[in-house]
Design an enzyme around this catalytic site. Structure first.
Site, PDB file in Angstrom:
ATOM      1  N   ARG A 218       0.856  -1.182   0.000  1.00 22.05           N
ATOM      2  CA  ARG A 218       0.000   0.000   0.000  1.00 22.05           C
ATOM      3  C   ARG A 218       0.891   1.231   0.000  1.00 22.05           C
ATOM      4  O   ARG A 218       1.981   1.237   0.576  1.00 22.05           O
ATOM      5  CB  ARG A 218      -0.923   0.017   1.229  1.00 22.05           C
ATOM      6  CG  ARG A 218      -2.061  -0.999   1.186  1.00 22.05           C
ATOM      7  CD  ARG A 218      -3.088  -0.614   0.111  1.00 22.05           C
ATOM      8  NE  ARG A 218      -4.254  -1.482   0.126  1.00 22.05           N
ATOM      9  CZ  ARG A 218      -4.388  -2.586  -0.584  1.00 22.05           C
ATOM     10  NH1 ARG A 218      -3.388  -2.989  -1.370  1.00 22.05           N
ATOM     11  NH2 ARG A 218      -5.502  -3.303  -0.519  1.00 22.05           N
ATOM     12  N   GLU A 247      -2.851   8.110  -4.048  1.00 20.63           N
ATOM     13  CA  GLU A 247      -3.194   7.231  -5.168  1.00 20.63           C
ATOM     14  C   GLU A 247      -4.583   7.590  -5.681  1.00 20.63           C
ATOM     15  O   GLU A 247      -5.527   7.630  -4.892  1.00 20.63           O
ATOM     16  CB  GLU A 247      -3.164   5.765  -4.733  1.00 20.63           C
ATOM     17  CG  GLU A 247      -3.366   4.793  -5.882  1.00 20.63           C
ATOM     18  CD  GLU A 247      -3.150   3.322  -5.496  1.00 20.63           C
ATOM     19  OE1 GLU A 247      -4.022   2.516  -5.859  1.00 20.63           O
ATOM     20  OE2 GLU A 247      -2.128   3.013  -4.854  1.00 20.63           O
ATOM     21  N   HIS A 266      -1.185   0.338 -10.007  1.00 21.75           N
ATOM     22  CA  HIS A 266      -1.859  -0.652  -9.156  1.00 21.75           C
ATOM     23  C   HIS A 266      -2.413  -1.805  -9.994  1.00 21.75           C
ATOM     24  O   HIS A 266      -3.594  -2.173  -9.901  1.00 21.75           O
ATOM     25  CB  HIS A 266      -2.984   0.010  -8.348  1.00 21.75           C
ATOM     26  CG  HIS A 266      -3.256  -0.694  -7.052  1.00 21.75           C
ATOM     27  ND1 HIS A 266      -3.675  -0.043  -5.918  1.00 21.75           N
ATOM     28  CD2 HIS A 266      -3.164  -2.010  -6.703  1.00 21.75           C
ATOM     29  CE1 HIS A 266      -3.850  -0.913  -4.924  1.00 21.75           C
ATOM     30  NE2 HIS A 266      -3.543  -2.110  -5.384  1.00 21.75           N
TER      31      HIS A 266
END
Length: 305
Positions: A218, A247, A266
């Site tokens: 993360r 993000e 991602h």
């Protein structure tokens, strides 16, 4: 045990439905369900589950949004998809690490033959030590890839229990040792309050000038500002991120243009492989639930994952 009644929602997935039924479950309404298999995010999750529901299976490996929303409770067993996508993410991780160590970003951007410039910058994983911080399912799936490239593995886990294939395993409270003992670092730990900015300015300063840091966990685990500054000053070799903080990474952010940064949006766990991998994971847990065995990837509220 009698075949469990399982509610599958809200998104219809033929692969998941097949996994449930072929593993001994019976699909049915939520009102009489023994278990819920939830294939979406927390936004539309039922506010009140029937008392009959003893287990909830989520489709994501990361569950911080579920915990922060107060959905995960201690009245029943909750499981995540941790480990379900491990091999797919591991293959993306080794790609990022090799691309960085071998100097691929600058070579891809080149428009002329620059062998004398690039040759001294190309490294190898052969003989290198790679620390995997958070060596769970993804880390364990990554170890064979690293061994194939000739690298040794230094594992960091919460407990410090030895990880097969690692030359040494450190408990989480000794994570700081990894920065000085490793040539490169892979971040694969869960996002919790304890791991926020795990890779900060102090950690980056302990790495070498050719060290690459890869994050497939993360974005919050890396201090983006500190990492950007370390790259700009060439204090580390590079940064390869499949997850960022913030993000999405904003347009115009310096990381987009730095030659020693690799950003993928991602996609270490691409949508094309989600359904089949999740279905296998769910199928195994349905079998275990039916047999009364411990389920895979059980969420521990006290740990936050």
């Amino acid at each position: 045990m009698t075949a469990p009644r399982i509610y599958l929602g809200p998104q219809d997935s033929a692969a998941v439905a097949e996994a449930v039924t072929s593993s001994g479950g019976i699909l049915g309404p939520i009102e009489t369900a023994d278990a819920v298999v939830w294939t979406a995010g927390p936004d539309n999750f039922p506010s009140n589950l029937p008392d009959s529901v003893r287990w909830v299976q989520l489709s994501s490996a990361g569950v911080e949004a579920w915990i922060d929303a107060g959905i995960v409770d201690d009245r029943r067993v909750w499981t995540s998809a941790a480990g379900a996508y491990a091999r797919t993410v591991a293959s993306h991780t080794i790609m990022l690490l090799l691309a960085g160590v071998r100097g691929l970003p600058a070579q891809l951007a080149a428009t002329s033959w620059r062998k004398d410039e690039f040759d001294p910058l190309v490294g190898t994983l052969d003989g290198a030590t790679v620390a995997i911080v958070g060596c769970g399912g993804i880390g364990r799936a990554l170890i064979p890839f690293l061994h194939a490239a000739g690298a040794d593995v230094l594992a960091v886990t919460r407990s410090g229990v030895p990880v097969a294939g690692a030359v040494d395993t450190l408990p989480a409270d000794r994570t700081g040792e990894a920065w000085t003992r490793a040539d490169h670092v892979v971040i694969a730990a869960p996002a919790t309050s304890a791991t926020a900015h795990l890779v900060d300015a102090a950690a980056l300063d302990k790495l070498g000038p050719r060290s690459w840091v890869v994050n497939v966990a993360r974005g919050s685990l890396i201090d983006t500002e500190a990492a950007t500054k370390a790259l700009q000053d060439n204090r580390i070799g590079g940064l390869a991120l499949d997850v960022t903080d913030p993000e999405p990474l904003p347009d115009g952010h310096p990381l987009w243009s730095l030659p020693n940064a690799i950003i993928t949006p991602h996609i270490a766990n691409p949508a094309s492989g989600l359904s089949s991998a999740l279905a296998k994971h769910i199928g195994r847990n349905v079998e275990k639930f039916t047999a009364g065995d411990e389920l895979d990837a059980r969420i521990d509220l006290s740990r936050g994952y």
